[in-house]
Design a protein around this motif. Structure first.
Motif, PDB file in Angstrom:
ATOM      1  N   GLU A  80       0.847  -1.186   0.000  1.00 35.34           N
ATOM      2  CA  GLU A  80       0.000   0.000   0.000  1.00 35.34           C
ATOM      3  C   GLU A  80       0.884   1.238   0.000  1.00 35.34           C
ATOM      4  N   PRO A  81       0.693   2.165  -0.935  1.00 35.40           N
ATOM      5  CA  PRO A  81       1.559   3.356  -0.971  1.00 35.40           C
ATOM      6  C   PRO A  81       1.210   4.344   0.128  1.00 35.40           C
ATOM      7  N   LEU A  82       2.232   5.029   0.614  1.00 35.91           N
ATOM      8  CA  LEU A  82       2.049   6.141   1.533  1.00 35.91           C
ATOM      9  C   LEU A  82       2.173   7.414   0.708  1.00 35.91           C
ATOM     10  N   VAL A  83       1.066   8.101   0.518  1.00 36.81           N
ATOM     11  CA  VAL A  83       1.005   9.218  -0.425  1.00 36.81           C
ATOM     12  C   VAL A  83       0.812  10.532   0.327  1.00 36.81           C
ATOM     13  N   SER A  84       1.590  11.530  -0.052  1.00 36.46           N
ATOM     14  CA  SER A  84       1.449  12.872   0.515  1.00 36.46           C
ATOM     15  C   SER A  84       1.882  13.876  -0.535  1.00 36.46           C
ATOM     16  N   ARG A  85       1.527  15.129  -0.310  1.00 35.82           N
ATOM     17  CA  ARG A  85       1.985  16.176  -1.221  1.00 35.82           C
ATOM     18  C   ARG A  85       3.383  16.618  -0.813  1.00 35.82           C
ATOM     19  N   PRO A  86       4.236  16.884  -1.815  1.00 39.08           N
ATOM     20  CA  PRO A  86       5.598  17.348  -1.470  1.00 39.08           C
ATOM     21  C   PRO A  86       5.539  18.593  -0.618  1.00 39.08           C
ATOM     22  N   GLY A 248       6.149  10.624  -7.293  1.00 44.48           N
ATOM     23  CA  GLY A 248       5.216   9.745  -7.996  1.00 44.48           C
ATOM     24  C   GLY A 248       4.050  10.538  -8.540  1.00 44.48           C
ATOM     25  N   LEU A 249       3.027   9.823  -9.003  1.00 42.64           N
ATOM     26  CA  LEU A 249       1.854  10.451  -9.602  1.00 42.64           C
ATOM     27  C   LEU A 249       0.581   9.915  -8.963  1.00 42.64           C
ATOM     28  N   LEU A 250      -0.361  10.815  -8.753  1.00 44.69           N
ATOM     29  CA  LEU A 250      -1.720  10.457  -8.363  1.00 44.69           C
ATOM     30  C   LEU A 250      -2.607  10.796  -9.554  1.00 44.69           C
ATOM     31  N   ILE A 251      -3.225   9.782 -10.148  1.00 46.13           N
ATOM     32  CA  ILE A 251      -4.004   9.943 -11.379  1.00 46.13           C
ATOM     33  C   ILE A 251      -5.466   9.599 -11.100  1.00 46.13           C
ATOM     34  N   GLN A 252      -6.369  10.505 -11.494  1.00 50.23           N
ATOM     35  CA  GLN A 252      -7.798  10.297 -11.260  1.00 50.23           C
ATOM     36  C   GLN A 252      -8.585  10.728 -12.486  1.00 50.23           C
ATOM     37  N   ASP A 253      -9.719  10.039 -12.707  1.00 46.35           N
ATOM     38  CA  ASP A 253     -10.568  10.419 -13.841  1.00 46.35           C
ATOM     39  C   ASP A 253     -12.037  10.518 -13.455  1.00 46.35           C
ATOM     40  N   GLN A 255     -13.755   8.229 -12.071  1.00 45.66           N
ATOM     41  CA  GLN A 255     -14.241   6.871 -11.872  1.00 45.66           C
ATOM     42  C   GLN A 255     -13.235   5.986 -11.147  1.00 45.66           C
ATOM     43  N   SER A 256     -11.981   6.202 -11.433  1.00 41.60           N
ATOM     44  CA  SER A 256     -10.942   5.358 -10.851  1.00 41.60           C
ATOM     45  C   SER A 256      -9.746   6.206 -10.443  1.00 41.60           C
ATOM     46  N   THR A 257      -8.894   5.596  -9.639  1.00 44.21           N
ATOM     47  CA  THR A 257      -7.707   6.269  -9.127  1.00 44.21           C
ATOM     48  C   THR A 257      -6.513   5.334  -9.248  1.00 44.21           C
ATOM     49  N   VAL A 258      -5.369   5.894  -9.627  1.00 46.76           N
ATOM     50  CA  VAL A 258      -4.130   5.138  -9.719  1.00 46.76           C
ATOM     51  C   VAL A 258      -3.042   5.936  -9.002  1.00 46.76           C
ATOM     52  N   VAL A 259      -2.258   5.250  -8.199  1.00 43.78           N
ATOM     53  CA  VAL A 259      -1.035   5.842  -7.663  1.00 43.78           C
ATOM     54  C   VAL A 259       0.127   5.165  -8.376  1.00 43.78           C
ATOM     55  N   ASP A 266      20.408   6.112 -12.879  1.00 46.12           N
ATOM     56  CA  ASP A 266      21.234   6.403 -14.055  1.00 46.12           C
ATOM     57  C   ASP A 266      20.464   7.146 -15.136  1.00 46.12           C
ATOM     58  N   GLY A 267      19.597   8.061 -14.721  1.00 46.65           N
ATOM     59  CA  GLY A 267      18.877   8.891 -15.680  1.00 46.65           C
ATOM     60  C   GLY A 267      17.726   8.208 -16.387  1.00 46.65           C
ATOM     61  N   THR A 268      17.295   7.045 -15.903  1.00 48.32           N
ATOM     62  CA  THR A 268      16.190   6.328 -16.541  1.00 48.32           C
ATOM     63  C   THR A 268      15.225   5.792 -15.491  1.00 48.32           C
ATOM     64  N   VAL A 269      14.027   5.450 -15.950  1.00 50.74           N
ATOM     65  CA  VAL A 269      13.040   4.765 -15.109  1.00 50.74           C
ATOM     66  C   VAL A 269      13.336   3.270 -15.184  1.00 50.74           C
ATOM     67  N   THR A 270      13.597   2.652 -14.043  1.00 50.23           N
ATOM     68  CA  THR A 270      13.931   1.228 -14.016  1.00 50.23           C
ATOM     69  C   THR A 270      12.748   0.354 -13.630  1.00 50.23           C
ATOM     70  N   ALA A 271      11.718   0.939 -13.019  1.00 50.28           N
ATOM     71  CA  ALA A 271      10.508   0.187 -12.683  1.00 50.28           C
ATOM     72  C   ALA A 271       9.366   1.169 -12.447  1.00 50.28           C
ATOM     73  N   ILE A 272       8.151   0.710 -12.727  1.00 49.46           N
ATOM     74  CA  ILE A 272       6.935   1.493 -12.486  1.00 49.46           C
ATOM     75  C   ILE A 272       5.973   0.599 -11.715  1.00 49.46           C
ATOM     76  N   TYR A 273       5.412   1.154 -10.635  1.00 52.16           N
ATOM     77  CA  TYR A 273       4.479   0.405  -9.805  1.00 52.16           C
ATOM     78  C   TYR A 273       3.135   1.129  -9.820  1.00 52.16           C
ATOM     79  N   ASP A 274       2.107   0.465 -10.329  1.00 55.07           N
ATOM     80  CA  ASP A 274       0.773   1.054 -10.436  1.00 55.07           C
ATOM     81  C   ASP A 274      -0.150   0.426  -9.395  1.00 55.07           C
TER      82      ASP A 274
END
Length: 295
Positions: A80-86, A248-253, A255-259, A266-274
């Motif tokens: 479960e992600p722990l989400v807060s605003r920077p 990270g990103l909090l995405i909403q439309d 109907q649904s929500t994604v964190v 090394d300057g790249t995204v190595t993994a994404i967790y949805d």
């Protein structure tokens, strides 16, 4: 303030690392309070150490039973992600509670460990519980506890996705990722994805999500651009947030929500967790349209 309350944030940090969900961690801390209330306090010399050990024992029992519960889980299981605003000026107490060893990349690899190895790694390597005390918690000898910690440390090093906690690099990489996705630019997106990048989604069958992880830069890029097209149709908006201390990103439309959280190196995204499971998204900050990013 009650003396137990002074230690509650620390105990939550212990329990969350061991169990991976806020509800389970809070339940474990509450159980630790009940045991503290019933204990002979005069016999407790090191309260913080005593509470850490008690919380570890409670979590170990939960971990052993969680293996059975997870067998019925639909698809991939993510913490479960722990989400807060920077925050412009982060609360020092939050840093003490969570520290650097709370990233999604670490928690995901901890899920691959057995209960005893996970407890050994978290209690000894993260929180400095001595092997003699750890052995009592695990019901084994100090030598065996040391061996469990060694094996866990090796497994974490071998299995952990490359990730940096450097905020400036996270901002550069996630910013480039967002620009590429918003612009539908496949080449730009490929440039910011590591060749072996993997996307993992968790919904427990309660929201649309890929049944298995998606690996490889080209497959991930096409998948992300497809999600962006769907998001535009649904008038989705995103907001930059802190997810377990990382960008990270909090995405909403509506109907649904994604964190969405990222591992960056090394300057790249190595993994994404949805994280799409609504049962793990009950503690999100309220939506703030003034901070939204449209697709």
């Amino acid at each position: 303030m009650d003396v137990f309350e002074e230690h509650r944030p620390h105990l939550f940090g212990v329990a969350y690392r061991l169990l991976g969900t806020r509800a389970d961690a809070e339940d474990a801390v509450q159980e630790a309070w009940l045991r503290y209330a019933a204990a002979d306090r005069a016999a407790i010399n090191d309260l913080r150490g005593w509470l850490t050990t008690v919380t570890g024992r409670i979590c170990l029992d939960v971990l052993r039973s969680a293996r059975v519960r997870r067998e019925a889980y639909v698809g991939q299981w993510l913490p479960e992600p722990l989400v807060s605003r920077p925050a412009a000026d982060p609360d020092p107490a939050d840093t003490v509670t969570l520290g650097e060893d709370i990233s999604m990349a670490l928690l995901v690899v901890l899920e691959t460990l057995g209960p005893e190895q996970r407890a050994a790694f978290v209690l000894h390597d993260v929180f400095g519980v001595p092997f003699e005390t750890l052995a009592e918690t695990l019901g084994t000898t100090p030598a065996a506890a040391r061996q469990l910690a060694t094996r866990a440390r090796r497994a974490v090093a071998d299995g952990r996705t490359r990730h940096t906690t450097d905020r400036a690099e996270q901002q550069r990489v996630v910013g480039a990722f967002l620009n590429a996705v918003q612009g539908g630019d496949l080449d730009a997106l490929l440039a910011v994805l590591a060749p072996n990048v993997v996307v993992t989604g968790d919904s427990n069958g309660l929201a649309p999500a890929a049944a298995t992880p998606i690996g490889g830069a080209l497959r991930v890029a096409r998948f992300m651009l497809g999600l962006a097209r769907q998001g535009r149709k649904a008038q989705a908006y995103a907001e930059l947030v802190d997810v377990n201390g990382d960008l990270g990103l909090l995405i909403q439309d509506g109907q649904s929500t994604v964190v969405m959280s990222f591992a960056v190196a090394d300057g790249t995204v190595t993994a994404i967790y949805d994280q799409l499971n609504p049962e793990k998204l009950r503690h999100l900050p309220p939506a703030d349209p003034t901070r939204s990013i449209t697709f």
